[in-house]
Design a protein around this motif. Structure first.
Motif, PDB file in Angstrom:
ATOM      1  N   PHE A 150       0.847  -1.195   0.000  1.00 35.14           N
ATOM      2  CA  PHE A 150       0.000   0.000   0.000  1.00 35.14           C
ATOM      3  C   PHE A 150       0.884   1.248   0.000  1.00 35.14           C
ATOM      4  O   PHE A 150       1.748   1.400   0.869  1.00 35.14           O
ATOM      5  CB  PHE A 150      -0.939  -0.004   1.210  1.00 35.14           C
ATOM      6  CG  PHE A 150      -2.105  -0.944   1.023  1.00 35.14           C
ATOM      7  CD1 PHE A 150      -3.356  -0.446   0.719  1.00 35.14           C
ATOM      8  CD2 PHE A 150      -1.944  -2.310   1.113  1.00 35.14           C
ATOM      9  CE1 PHE A 150      -4.437  -1.300   0.518  1.00 35.14           C
ATOM     10  CE2 PHE A 150      -2.997  -3.178   0.923  1.00 35.14           C
ATOM     11  CZ  PHE A 150      -4.258  -2.669   0.617  1.00 35.14           C
ATOM     12  N   TYR A 188       4.087   1.241   8.944  1.00 30.12           N
ATOM     13  CA  TYR A 188       3.289   1.038  10.151  1.00 30.12           C
ATOM     14  C   TYR A 188       4.161   1.296  11.369  1.00 30.12           C
ATOM     15  O   TYR A 188       5.391   1.206  11.323  1.00 30.12           O
ATOM     16  CB  TYR A 188       2.679  -0.361  10.185  1.00 30.12           C
ATOM     17  CG  TYR A 188       3.663  -1.511  10.094  1.00 30.12           C
ATOM     18  CD1 TYR A 188       4.278  -2.044  11.225  1.00 30.12           C
ATOM     19  CD2 TYR A 188       3.972  -2.089   8.858  1.00 30.12           C
ATOM     20  CE1 TYR A 188       5.180  -3.086  11.138  1.00 30.12           C
ATOM     21  CE2 TYR A 188       4.871  -3.140   8.757  1.00 30.12           C
ATOM     22  CZ  TYR A 188       5.464  -3.636   9.903  1.00 30.12           C
ATOM     23  OH  TYR A 188       6.357  -4.673   9.813  1.00 30.12           O
ATOM     24  N   LEU A 218       4.567  -1.295   4.750  1.00 28.81           N
ATOM     25  CA  LEU A 218       3.340  -2.081   4.657  1.00 28.81           C
ATOM     26  C   LEU A 218       3.356  -2.847   3.336  1.00 28.81           C
ATOM     27  O   LEU A 218       2.546  -2.647   2.437  1.00 28.81           O
ATOM     28  CB  LEU A 218       2.122  -1.166   4.754  1.00 28.81           C
ATOM     29  CG  LEU A 218       0.823  -1.775   5.262  1.00 28.81           C
ATOM     30  CD1 LEU A 218       1.066  -2.601   6.517  1.00 28.81           C
ATOM     31  CD2 LEU A 218      -0.198  -0.698   5.543  1.00 28.81           C
ATOM     32  N   PHE A 270      -7.472  -7.461   7.498  1.00 26.99           N
ATOM     33  CA  PHE A 270      -6.421  -6.490   7.208  1.00 26.99           C
ATOM     34  C   PHE A 270      -7.011  -5.222   6.603  1.00 26.99           C
ATOM     35  O   PHE A 270      -6.641  -4.102   6.990  1.00 26.99           O
ATOM     36  CB  PHE A 270      -5.389  -7.083   6.244  1.00 26.99           C
ATOM     37  CG  PHE A 270      -4.427  -6.057   5.716  1.00 26.99           C
ATOM     38  CD1 PHE A 270      -3.332  -5.671   6.463  1.00 26.99           C
ATOM     39  CD2 PHE A 270      -4.652  -5.433   4.483  1.00 26.99           C
ATOM     40  CE1 PHE A 270      -2.455  -4.693   5.993  1.00 26.99           C
ATOM     41  CE2 PHE A 270      -3.781  -4.464   4.023  1.00 26.99           C
ATOM     42  CZ  PHE A 270      -2.690  -4.095   4.772  1.00 26.99           C
ATOM     43  N   ARG A 271      -7.925  -5.370   5.659  1.00 25.57           N
ATOM     44  CA  ARG A 271      -8.518  -4.199   5.023  1.00 25.57           C
ATOM     45  C   ARG A 271      -9.267  -3.338   6.042  1.00 25.57           C
ATOM     46  O   ARG A 271      -9.226  -2.107   5.962  1.00 25.57           O
ATOM     47  CB  ARG A 271      -9.449  -4.643   3.898  1.00 25.57           C
ATOM     48  CG  ARG A 271      -8.697  -5.058   2.630  1.00 25.57           C
ATOM     49  CD  ARG A 271      -9.628  -5.648   1.609  1.00 25.57           C
ATOM     50  NE  ARG A 271      -9.042  -5.667   0.275  1.00 25.57           N
ATOM     51  CZ  ARG A 271      -9.425  -6.478  -0.694  1.00 25.57           C
ATOM     52  NH1 ARG A 271     -10.388  -7.366  -0.469  1.00 25.57           N
ATOM     53  NH2 ARG A 271      -8.856  -6.424  -1.884  1.00 25.57           N
ATOM     54  N   TRP A 317      -8.547  -3.088   9.256  1.00 23.04           N
ATOM     55  CA  TRP A 317      -7.526  -2.384  10.048  1.00 23.04           C
ATOM     56  C   TRP A 317      -6.938  -1.227   9.254  1.00 23.04           C
ATOM     57  O   TRP A 317      -6.807  -0.115   9.768  1.00 23.04           O
ATOM     58  CB  TRP A 317      -6.412  -3.348  10.460  1.00 23.04           C
ATOM     59  CG  TRP A 317      -5.223  -2.609  11.008  1.00 23.04           C
ATOM     60  CD1 TRP A 317      -5.106  -2.035  12.243  1.00 23.04           C
ATOM     61  CD2 TRP A 317      -4.003  -2.293  10.304  1.00 23.04           C
ATOM     62  NE1 TRP A 317      -3.886  -1.401  12.366  1.00 23.04           N
ATOM     63  CE2 TRP A 317      -3.197  -1.544  11.196  1.00 23.04           C
ATOM     64  CE3 TRP A 317      -3.527  -2.588   9.038  1.00 23.04           C
ATOM     65  CZ2 TRP A 317      -1.937  -1.087  10.841  1.00 23.04           C
ATOM     66  CZ3 TRP A 317      -2.269  -2.120   8.680  1.00 23.04           C
ATOM     67  CH2 TRP A 317      -1.495  -1.385   9.582  1.00 23.04           C
ATOM     68  N   PHE A 318      -6.605  -1.447   7.980  1.00 22.86           N
ATOM     69  CA  PHE A 318      -6.003  -0.396   7.175  1.00 22.86           C
ATOM     70  C   PHE A 318      -6.945   0.792   7.053  1.00 22.86           C
ATOM     71  O   PHE A 318      -6.526   1.954   7.186  1.00 22.86           O
ATOM     72  CB  PHE A 318      -5.649  -0.929   5.777  1.00 22.86           C
ATOM     73  CG  PHE A 318      -4.981   0.093   4.895  1.00 22.86           C
ATOM     74  CD1 PHE A 318      -3.617   0.286   4.963  1.00 22.86           C
ATOM     75  CD2 PHE A 318      -5.731   0.864   4.013  1.00 22.86           C
ATOM     76  CE1 PHE A 318      -2.993   1.247   4.168  1.00 22.86           C
ATOM     77  CE2 PHE A 318      -5.117   1.825   3.226  1.00 22.86           C
ATOM     78  CZ  PHE A 318      -3.750   2.011   3.299  1.00 22.86           C
ATOM     79  N   ARG A 322      -0.539   3.499  11.761  1.00 22.12           N
ATOM     80  CA  ARG A 322       0.185   3.561  10.491  1.00 22.12           C
ATOM     81  C   ARG A 322       0.270   5.017  10.051  1.00 22.12           C
ATOM     82  O   ARG A 322      -0.428   5.892  10.568  1.00 22.12           O
ATOM     83  CB  ARG A 322      -0.507   2.731   9.413  1.00 22.12           C
ATOM     84  CG  ARG A 322      -1.880   3.265   9.000  1.00 22.12           C
ATOM     85  CD  ARG A 322      -2.360   2.562   7.735  1.00 22.12           C
ATOM     86  NE  ARG A 322      -3.678   2.985   7.312  1.00 22.12           N
ATOM     87  CZ  ARG A 322      -3.932   4.058   6.554  1.00 22.12           C
ATOM     88  NH1 ARG A 322      -2.942   4.850   6.172  1.00 22.12           N
ATOM     89  NH2 ARG A 322      -5.159   4.362   6.186  1.00 22.12           N
TER      90      ARG A 322
END
Length: 229
Positions: free
Chosen positions: A19, A52, A81, A93-94, A96-97, A103
């Motif tokens: 990312f 992160y 990341l 994960f998505r 959290w992102f 991050r």
């Protein structure tokens, strides 16, 4: 001990993630592009992979994240990341992102990357005012998961494209300095390329990195260039 078949199946069940934030800096129909140390001779937008922070390590470990560390630049990649996850952890994960927790924000990422990349391309003048520069979001491009030719994993990537907020002298000076550098043959680390150059994949002798297409739209126009290992 697991068989080679089991190991291969495990790798296929993992997803590579990366990312990044890209800076769109335009002069009429031309975009500022920087030479890339990882792909010498190839030029792409300023910016790079989001990092992160230490509190995220516990979260990412729980998701089964394995950071990608390759070659002599592995120390510089710490906290990037970029790595692999089990496919089953991708949705978590998505989430959290998207939360932005632990991050870098786009602004933090771009300021850090600019400080590093300006030195790499030999443009030192704006370094003292990078902390004053603000950015505005243009688009978020999401790719995958999809197969990668020649690899035994699938891949998910994100590219958040931002532009300078021309609200202060630091942003205006940065823009002017980089456009002038792109027009100056004595500064070979910076070029200006229009959309036709990006679509063609070259501007003169310079290769154009494929993520440059996201400066103008959400569609990739060419496959990846391999990095140094």
């Amino acid at each position: 001990m697991r068989s080679s078949t089991e190991l291969s199946r495990t790798r296929r069940n993992r997803v590579r993630i990366s990312f990044s934030v890209l800076l769109r800096l335009a002069d009429d129909d031309r975009f500022v592009l920087f030479d890339s140390p990882k792909r010498p001779g190839a030029f792409g937008p300023p910016g790079g992979v989001i990092k992160y922070f230490p509190p995220a390590v516990r979260i990412l470990d729980a998701l089964g994240f394995r950071p990608e560390r390759t070659g002599a630049a592995s120390a510089k990649l710490k906290g990037d990341l970029r790595g692999t996850l089990p496919h089953s952890a991708l949705r978590r994960f998505r989430s959290w992102f998207a939360s932005g927790a632990y991050r870098e924000s786009a602004t933090e990422c771009l300021r850090r990357e600019l400080c590093e990349e300006l030195v790499e391309v030999g443009v030192h003048g704006p370094l003292g005012t990078i902390s004053e520069v603000q950015f505005a979001a243009i688009r978020a491009v999401r790719e995958g998961p999809h197969a990668v030719p020649g690899k035994d994993y699938r891949q998910v990537r994100g590219f958040d494209v931002h532009e300078l907020s021309m609200t202060n002298s630091a942003a205006r000076d940065l823009s002017r300095t980089l456009i002038e550098a792109g027009e100056d043959d004595a500064c070979p680390g910076v070029i200006l390329a229009n959309f036709d150059d990006i679509a063609h994949g070259r501007a003169g002798r310079a290769l154009i990195a494929p993520q440059s297409a996201f400066l103008a739209g959400s569609s990739r126009l060419s496959p990846d260039l391999p990095p140094l290992r």
